[in-house]
Design a protein around this motif. Structure first.
Motif, PDB file in Angstrom:
ATOM      1  N   ALA A  15       0.708  -1.198   0.132  1.00  0.00           N
ATOM      2  CA  ALA A  15       0.052   0.128  -0.143  1.00  0.00           C
ATOM      3  C   ALA A  15       0.788   1.308   0.008  1.00  0.00           C
ATOM      4  CB  ALA A  15      -0.893  -0.109   1.269  1.00  0.00           C
ATOM      5  N   ALA A  16       1.859   1.383   0.881  1.00  0.00           N
ATOM      6  CA  ALA A  16       2.928   2.299   0.648  1.00  0.00           C
ATOM      7  C   ALA A  16       3.535   2.494  -0.563  1.00  0.00           C
ATOM      8  CB  ALA A  16       4.082   2.271   1.660  1.00  0.00           C
ATOM      9  N   HIS A  17       4.022   1.352  -1.320  1.00  0.00           N
ATOM     10  CA  HIS A  17       4.459   1.560  -2.531  1.00  0.00           C
ATOM     11  C   HIS A  17       3.588   2.230  -3.569  1.00  0.00           C
ATOM     12  CE1 HIS A  17       8.322  -0.320  -1.722  1.00  0.00           C
ATOM     13  NE2 HIS A  17       7.710  -1.554  -1.198  1.00  0.00           N
ATOM     14  N   PHE A  18       2.368   1.688  -3.501  1.00  0.00           N
ATOM     15  CA  PHE A  18       1.083   2.119  -4.204  1.00  0.00           C
ATOM     16  C   PHE A  18       0.988   3.905  -4.174  1.00  0.00           C
ATOM     17  CE2 PHE A  18      -0.951  -2.241  -4.392  1.00  0.00           C
ATOM     18  CZ  PHE A  18       0.173  -2.635  -5.292  1.00  0.00           C
ATOM     19  N   ALA A  19       1.087   4.165  -2.759  1.00  0.00           N
ATOM     20  CA  ALA A  19       0.889   5.608  -2.600  1.00  0.00           C
ATOM     21  C   ALA A  19       2.182   6.525  -3.090  1.00  0.00           C
ATOM     22  CB  ALA A  19       0.771   5.706  -1.177  1.00  0.00           C
ATOM     23  N   GLY A  20       3.471   5.549  -3.155  1.00  0.00           N
ATOM     24  CA  GLY A  20       4.623   6.646  -3.770  1.00  0.00           C
ATOM     25  C   GLY A  20       4.293   6.633  -5.231  1.00  0.00           C
ATOM     26  N   GLU A  21       3.828   5.522  -5.729  1.00  0.00           N
ATOM     27  CA  GLU A  21       3.400   5.508  -7.417  1.00  0.00           C
ATOM     28  C   GLU A  21       2.550   6.621  -7.753  1.00  0.00           C
ATOM     29  OE1 GLU A  21       2.797   1.461  -8.686  1.00  0.00           O
ATOM     30  OE2 GLU A  21       4.941   0.959  -8.688  1.00  0.00           O
ATOM     31  N   ALA A  22       1.552   6.854  -6.809  1.00  0.00           N
ATOM     32  CA  ALA A  22       0.332   7.883  -6.975  1.00  0.00           C
ATOM     33  C   ALA A  22       1.289   9.180  -6.969  1.00  0.00           C
ATOM     34  CB  ALA A  22      -0.651   7.745  -6.116  1.00  0.00           C
ATOM     35  N   ARG A  23       2.225   9.360  -6.329  1.00  0.00           N
ATOM     36  CA  ARG A  23       2.871  10.726  -6.117  1.00  0.00           C
ATOM     37  C   ARG A  23       3.726  10.927  -7.194  1.00  0.00           C
ATOM     38  NH1 ARG A  23       3.029   9.268  -0.649  1.00  0.00           N
ATOM     39  NH2 ARG A  23       5.057   8.483  -0.844  1.00  0.00           N
ATOM     40  N   SER A  24       4.613   9.864  -7.800  1.00  0.00           N
ATOM     41  CA  SER A  24       5.665   9.845  -8.746  1.00  0.00           C
ATOM     42  C   SER A  24       5.491   8.418  -9.538  1.00  0.00           C
ATOM     43  CB  SER A  24       6.984  10.079  -8.135  1.00  0.00           C
ATOM     44  OG  SER A  24       7.823  10.060  -9.439  1.00  0.00           O
ATOM     45  N   PRO A  25       4.464   8.418 -10.519  1.00  0.00           N
ATOM     46  CA  PRO A  25       4.228   7.336 -11.210  1.00  0.00           C
ATOM     47  C   PRO A  25       5.301   6.856 -12.409  1.00  0.00           C
ATOM     48  CG  PRO A  25       2.877   8.845 -12.008  1.00  0.00           C
ATOM     49  CD  PRO A  25       3.518   9.540 -11.131  1.00  0.00           C
ATOM     50  N   THR A  26       6.360   6.462 -12.021  1.00  0.00           N
ATOM     51  CA  THR A  26       7.359   6.158 -12.814  1.00  0.00           C
ATOM     52  C   THR A  26       8.003   4.794 -12.656  1.00  0.00           C
ATOM     53  OG1 THR A  26       8.105   8.498 -13.112  1.00  0.00           O
ATOM     54  CG2 THR A  26       9.688   7.083 -14.108  1.00  0.00           C
ATOM     55  N   PRO A  27       7.530   3.652 -12.772  1.00  0.00           N
ATOM     56  CA  PRO A  27       7.645   2.481 -12.287  1.00  0.00           C
ATOM     57  C   PRO A  27       9.053   1.909 -13.278  1.00  0.00           C
ATOM     58  CG  PRO A  27       5.986   2.025 -13.777  1.00  0.00           C
ATOM     59  CD  PRO A  27       5.957   3.738 -13.383  1.00  0.00           C
ATOM     60  N   PRO A  28      10.119   1.402 -12.434  1.00  0.00           N
ATOM     61  CA  PRO A  28      11.372   1.083 -13.397  1.00  0.00           C
ATOM     62  C   PRO A  28      10.925  -0.372 -13.884  1.00  0.00           C
ATOM     63  CG  PRO A  28      11.448   0.474 -10.769  1.00  0.00           C
ATOM     64  CD  PRO A  28      10.277   1.360 -11.147  1.00  0.00           C
ATOM     65  N   THR A  29      11.973  -0.919 -14.805  1.00  0.00           N
ATOM     66  CA  THR A  29      11.754  -2.159 -15.532  1.00  0.00           C
ATOM     67  C   THR A  29      12.981  -2.936 -15.078  1.00  0.00           C
ATOM     68  OG1 THR A  29      12.828  -1.246 -17.402  1.00  0.00           O
ATOM     69  CG2 THR A  29      10.297  -1.252 -17.181  1.00  0.00           C
ATOM     70  N   CYS A  30      13.000  -4.192 -15.305  1.00  0.00           N
ATOM     71  CA  CYS A  30      14.192  -4.926 -14.957  1.00  0.00           C
ATOM     72  C   CYS A  30      15.377  -5.057 -16.108  1.00  0.00           C
ATOM     73  CB  CYS A  30      13.690  -6.364 -14.994  1.00  0.00           C
ATOM     74  SG  CYS A  30      14.602  -7.732 -14.321  1.00  0.00           S
ATOM     75  N   ALA A  31      16.423  -5.490 -15.439  1.00  0.00           N
ATOM     76  CA  ALA A  31      17.643  -5.241 -16.141  1.00  0.00           C
ATOM     77  C   ALA A  31      18.078  -6.719 -17.086  1.00  0.00           C
ATOM     78  CB  ALA A  31      18.844  -5.083 -15.214  1.00  0.00           C
ATOM     79  N   ARG A  32      18.678  -6.430 -18.109  1.00  0.00           N
ATOM     80  CA  ARG A  32      19.126  -7.596 -18.798  1.00  0.00           C
ATOM     81  C   ARG A  32      20.671  -7.386 -18.649  1.00  0.00           C
ATOM     82  NH1 ARG A  32      15.559 -10.080 -22.612  1.00  0.00           N
ATOM     83  NH2 ARG A  32      17.559 -11.111 -23.582  1.00  0.00           N
ATOM     84  N   SER A  33      21.407  -8.789 -18.622  1.00  0.00           N
ATOM     85  CA  SER A  33      22.679  -8.671 -18.421  1.00  0.00           C
ATOM     86  C   SER A  33      23.172  -9.726 -19.438  1.00  0.00           C
ATOM     87  CB  SER A  33      23.177  -9.180 -17.132  1.00  0.00           C
ATOM     88  OG  SER A  33      24.566  -9.335 -17.023  1.00  0.00           O
TER      89      SER A  33
END
Length: 262
Positions: free
Chosen positions: A239-257
């Protein structure tokens, strides 16, 4: 895109220290003899030894040309032979030699299962893709599985779990509540602000008037609905993560190596 540097994914240091060369990349006499017993000529000996020491350090097979020159020179010094990049068939056979010698397995399906189970468990409390990758790495190492070259599954599982929580909450809202929440997102053409945007206003300087305004805003927020009931079953961390995304909705993506396979 989540940088590999932000995860615990093993990689060669940009500058390999003398201490690391000595501790991590010095073949023992037994390892040199083992390598000699599995190569038919001197040309492939160094490649096999470099792969052995690299795997011991990283947990996966890098491309020979990606190994830092100082590492190759250090391993070469213990054998006094030139590096020869193995042909495809020889390279595959050499990797199997190393896996057998170290007691590790290359089972893509099993490795994926171990990583997926670890990520699904971790995503209940963690949200950062780098954190999810680190948890999967720990489990793969514990299970003595060869590390995969990338973790696209971290983003996929993260999205799947998040969508599950979204559907859970949405299923608890009646049509009138959904309509009321949708109106919060309507932008006023004059002020160019939505009600949702206004709800995120931070408290202003302390004064009696500002305090009353704040109380009125909190009352409006409480009047939105029984949010505690809507979020029942959603971990507090999520819930805290969702609240943070609501303030700054820029979800990162995963890395390739990049690395070798097979």
């Amino acid at each position: 895109m989540t940088s590999v540097d932000r995860t615990a994914y093993p990689a060669f240091a940009r500058a390999v220290s003398v201490r690391e060369l000595a501790e991590s990349f010095t073949p023992t006499e037994a390892e040199i003899e083992w390598a000699r017993g599995r190569t038919q000529d001197e040309r492939h000996l160094l490649a096999l030894a470099v792969w052995l020491k690299s795997y011991q350090r990283l947990g996966y097979f890098p491309k020979v040309e990606d190994v830092p020159a100082v590492v190759v020179d250090h391993v070469r010094g213990a054998q006094d032979v030139e590096l020869e990049r193995s042909a495809s068939r020889s390279a595959k056979r050499h990797r199997e030699f190393v896996r057998t010698h170290l007691g590790v397995t290359y089972e893509a399906a099993r490795g994926r299962q171990v990583a997926e189970e670890a990520i699904r468990k971790a995503v209940q409390s963690k949200d950062n893709p780098a954190d999810l990758i680190n948890v999967a790495l720990e489990e793969l190492i514990r299970a003595r599985c060869e590390l995969p070259g990338y973790f696209t599954m971290a983003s996929a599982i993260r999205a799947e779990v998040k969508n599950g929580f979204f559907q859970l909450v949405a299923g608890r809202l009646d049509p009138s509540t959904r309509a009321r929440l949708a109106r919060l997102l309507v932008v006023d053409p004059v002020s160019r602000r939505s009600e949702f945007d206004r709800l995120k206003d931070v408290a202003k300087a302390a004064s009696l008037g500002k305090f009353k305004e704040r109380l009125a805003l909190l009352a409006e927020i409480d009047a939105i609905g029984p949010t505690g009931e809507w979020l029942e079953g959603v971990p507090a961390g999520k819930a805290a993560h969702f609240a943070g995304e609501a303030r700054s909705p820029t979800p990162p993506t995963c890395a390739r190596s990049p690395r070798t396979s097979g």
